[in-house]
Every structure is written in C-alpha cells, then in structure tokens.
Write a protein that holds these residues in place. Structure first.
Motif, PDB file in Angstrom:
ATOM      1  N   GLN A   1      -7.649   5.367  -7.813  1.00 14.00           N
ATOM      2  CA  GLN A   1      -6.607   4.395  -7.480  1.00 14.00           C
ATOM      3  C   GLN A   1      -7.013   3.588  -6.245  1.00 14.00           C
ATOM      4  O   GLN A   1      -7.644   4.108  -5.324  1.00 14.00           O
TER       5      GLN A   1
ATOM      6  N   TRP B   1      -4.857   0.823  -3.858  1.00 11.39           N
ATOM      7  CA  TRP B   1      -3.629   0.080  -3.581  1.00 11.39           C
ATOM      8  C   TRP B   1      -3.781  -0.679  -2.272  1.00 11.39           C
ATOM      9  O   TRP B   1      -4.406  -0.201  -1.323  1.00 11.39           O
TER      10      TRP B   1
ATOM     11  N   VAL C   1      -1.560  -3.362   0.549  1.00  7.49           N
ATOM     12  CA  VAL C   1      -0.309  -3.985   0.989  1.00  7.49           C
ATOM     13  C   VAL C   1      -0.617  -4.991   2.092  1.00  7.49           C
ATOM     14  O   VAL C   1      -1.314  -4.667   3.063  1.00  7.49           O
TER      15      VAL C   1
ATOM     16  N   LEU D   1       2.310   4.810   1.727  1.00  4.77           N
ATOM     17  CA  LEU D   1       1.321   4.713   0.644  1.00  4.77           C
ATOM     18  C   LEU D   1       0.815   6.089   0.220  1.00  4.77           C
ATOM     19  O   LEU D   1       0.637   6.353  -0.974  1.00  4.77           O
TER      20      LEU D   1
ATOM     21  N   GLU E   1       3.083   9.236  -7.619  1.00  2.00           N
ATOM     22  CA  GLU E   1       2.882   8.502  -8.868  1.00  2.00           C
ATOM     23  C   GLU E   1       1.739   9.069  -9.694  1.00  2.00           C
ATOM     24  O   GLU E   1       1.848   9.194 -10.915  1.00  2.00           O
TER      25      GLU E   1
ATOM     26  N   VAL F   1      -5.059  -3.074  -6.274  1.00  2.00           N
ATOM     27  CA  VAL F   1      -3.797  -3.591  -6.794  1.00  2.00           C
ATOM     28  C   VAL F   1      -2.876  -3.880  -5.616  1.00  2.00           C
ATOM     29  O   VAL F   1      -2.598  -2.997  -4.802  1.00  2.00           O
ATOM     30  N   SER F   2      -2.418  -5.126  -5.529  1.00  2.00           N
ATOM     31  CA  SER F   2      -1.515  -5.498  -4.444  1.00  2.00           C
ATOM     32  C   SER F   2      -0.112  -4.990  -4.730  1.00  2.00           C
ATOM     33  O   SER F   2       0.411  -5.149  -5.840  1.00  2.00           O
ATOM     34  N   ARG F   3       0.480  -4.372  -3.725  1.00  2.00           N
ATOM     35  CA  ARG F   3       1.849  -3.891  -3.841  1.00  2.00           C
ATOM     36  C   ARG F   3       2.632  -4.337  -2.615  1.00  2.00           C
ATOM     37  O   ARG F   3       2.092  -4.393  -1.511  1.00  2.00           O
ATOM     38  N   THR F   4       3.894  -4.618  -2.815  1.00  2.85           N
ATOM     39  CA  THR F   4       4.761  -4.924  -1.682  1.00  2.85           C
ATOM     40  C   THR F   4       5.298  -3.606  -1.119  1.00  2.85           C
ATOM     41  O   THR F   4       5.268  -2.558  -1.796  1.00  2.85           O
TER      42      THR F   4
ATOM     43  N   GLN G   1       7.942  -2.272  -3.357  1.00  6.07           N
ATOM     44  CA  GLN G   1       7.447  -1.569  -4.542  1.00  6.07           C
ATOM     45  C   GLN G   1       6.989  -0.160  -4.203  1.00  6.07           C
ATOM     46  O   GLN G   1       7.212   0.782  -4.982  1.00  6.07           O
ATOM     47  N   VAL G   2       6.373   0.005  -3.057  1.00  5.43           N
ATOM     48  CA  VAL G   2       5.948   1.337  -2.631  1.00  5.43           C
ATOM     49  C   VAL G   2       7.151   2.244  -2.415  1.00  5.43           C
ATOM     50  O   VAL G   2       7.171   3.406  -2.849  1.00  5.43           O
TER      51      VAL G   2
ATOM     52  N   VAL H   1       8.628   3.502  -5.632  1.00  2.00           N
ATOM     53  CA  VAL H   1       7.885   4.635  -6.202  1.00  2.00           C
ATOM     54  C   VAL H   1       8.403   5.931  -5.598  1.00  2.00           C
ATOM     55  O   VAL H   1       8.623   6.927  -6.296  1.00  2.00           O
TER      56      VAL H   1
END
Length: 277
Positions: free
Chosen positions: A6, A8, A10, A55, A62, A263-266, A269-270, A273
């Motif tokens: 993975q 991720w 931000v 994160l 997840e 993968v961009s996450r705000t 969004q984190v 999860v």
C-alpha cells in the motif's frame, strides 16, 4: 500478497481544520499517542504528526481488518513504528509499514514480506548559506561517484534537486532497517538510469536483495520507497518482525511484487476509514 503493498499520500496543505475538527481527530487516537502531537508548538508540525498517526491506524484497519480499538502500534527505541499483533494473517508473512512527512505531504507505505522504508523531501533553498555551502555540510554521507553527479548536475537549482534525490533514497534505506537517523547513509551508494532503474551498492557489493523507487510529487516534493530483506533490520526492530528468514523463492515473491502507485487521500477520507466497522 499484493494487498499488503500500500502507498497512501495526504496533502495537508488542503486540510484547514477548525480547533474543534482538530481536537476530534486527535480524540480518535489512543491516549498515549496524544503527546506525540501536542508536544509540537507550530500548527503545521502538529498537523503532520496527527495525520501521520491517523494514517498508520487507518491503513492497518483497512488492510488487515483488525478492529480499530484492537490495533496496538508501538515504536522501537530508534522510533520505527511496528504493529504488535500475533495474528496478522491474510497471507502476509511479515506485514510492516513506514511513514514520512515533509513540507505539504504525509505518506505511508506498507509491505507484506519485505522491509519497507519511506522518505519524503521538500525542495527548499537554504536561507543563510549558498547552495554549495549547504550541501557541503552533508558531503561525508555521499560516495565520490554520488558527489560528482551532485556537484556537476548543472545550475544551483539542479544541484540542490540532485542532492535531495540522493538524500531521499538514502533515508528510505536507513528507515527500512530501523537503524536510526544517519546510520548507514555513508555506506550505501546509489546509481540510476534517469532515476527509474535505481540500483545500490554497500561497501562496493551490489545489493541484489533490495529494490528502490523515487517519484516526483507536486510542489517540489519527492518520495522514495525502499524494499529489502528482514535480515537487514536493526536488532531492536528485527525482534518485532513476524518472520525474518525466508528461502530464496519465497523471498523473491515479496521482493518482486508490483510497486503500488501512491493514492492520494484527504484527511476526511482517512478518518472515515477509522470510523468504519
């Protein structure tokens, strides 16, 4: 095992929380994590520290499906995070992760078998020194070949960019092992073809059990990922790994897994999860 790979990312410059929003995000973390955030005076430093912690818990929840309130993350004496769990399962013989933050970005990377190291650098001009004076402070950490490529990169901007690229890779290598800041930076030497086919040597010997990647992000940031053998971990971290010895066939399955894109996450969004069941 591919689900265990993975990446991720931000962009914290896009997160402008109210004091209430920030306090709520902090409250989602276990109590013992709070001081790692509140110890910072500057607001941006607190944001980086908070998002880094969020994160870690979100990714573990997840990917591994461990209930959020059962996730236990600790750190070695050198500061490398690890998951304390006897039942990782999910076909991940050695799940581990690493985090980094600098400038506008906070990121996390995980691997199911190999060690993973992650580093972000933000291109910054030195304030009180010239570029040659600034990079000279770090010259002992580079091989003669690396140093030649840095100082002959072109303009001062080109030189600084080249310096940060090499530094980013070296930091990812050290962070993968969990050996603490600066340890081993001078021992590893990187070579590359256009920064895509990256190879490394240590004490002149090819590091065939390692793989490295370097990516340019927006706004003058770079991120690097190191993937390597668990046997190279610092002793304090090696004791925390699920498994350190693998035969060549099994190890290569992990070493040559596809490297996942970031993968961009705000932040929202984190947090979602973490709040999911």
């Amino acid at each position: 095992m591919e689900k265990g790979v993975q990446r991720w990312l931000v962009d914290i410059s896009k997160w402008k929380p109210t004091p209430h929003d920030f306090s709520f995000a902090v409250s989602l973390l276990p109590q013992h994590e709070h001081s790692s955030i509140t110890r910072f005076v500057k607001w941006e430093d607190r944001k980086r520290a908070l998002v880094s912690r969020l994160l870690q818990y979100a990714l573990v929840h997840e990917v591994l499906g461990i209930p959020y309130d059962q996730i236990i993350i600790k750190r070695t004496i050198e500061g490398k995070p690890y998951l304390e769990c006897d039942k990782i399962g999910m076909g991940f013989p050695n799940f581990n992760f690493n985090v980094s933050h600098h400038g506008d970005y906070v990121a996390i990377a995980s691997e199911p078998l190999c060690l993973v190291g992650l580093d972000i650098v933000s291109y910054m001009l030195p304030h009180r020194e010239t570029v040659p004076e600034f990079i000279q402070n770090f010259s002992s950490y580079f091989s003669s070949q690396e140093w030649h490529k840095i100082i002959n990169a072109g303009t001062y901007d080109d030189i600084l960019i080249e310096f940060y690229r090499y530094w980013c890779l070296k930091e990812a290598y050290v962070k993968a092992m969990g050996s603490g800041l600066s340890y081993g930076l001078d021992k590893v030497e990187f070579d590359h073809a256009g920064w895509t086919d990256i190879s490394a040597k240590i004490d002149g010997e090819a590091m065939i059990e390692w793989r490295f990647w370097l990516f340019e992000l927006e706004k003058g940031h770079w991120v690097s990922v190191a993937r390597g053998p668990p046997t190279s971990a610092a002793e304090s971290y090696k004791r925390r790994l699920t498994q350190t010895e693998f035969n060549e066939e099994d190890y290569n399955k992990g070493l040559y897994l596809p490297n996942a894109p970031f993968v961009s996450r705000t932040v929202e969004q984190v947090i979602s999860v973490l709040l999911s069941k």
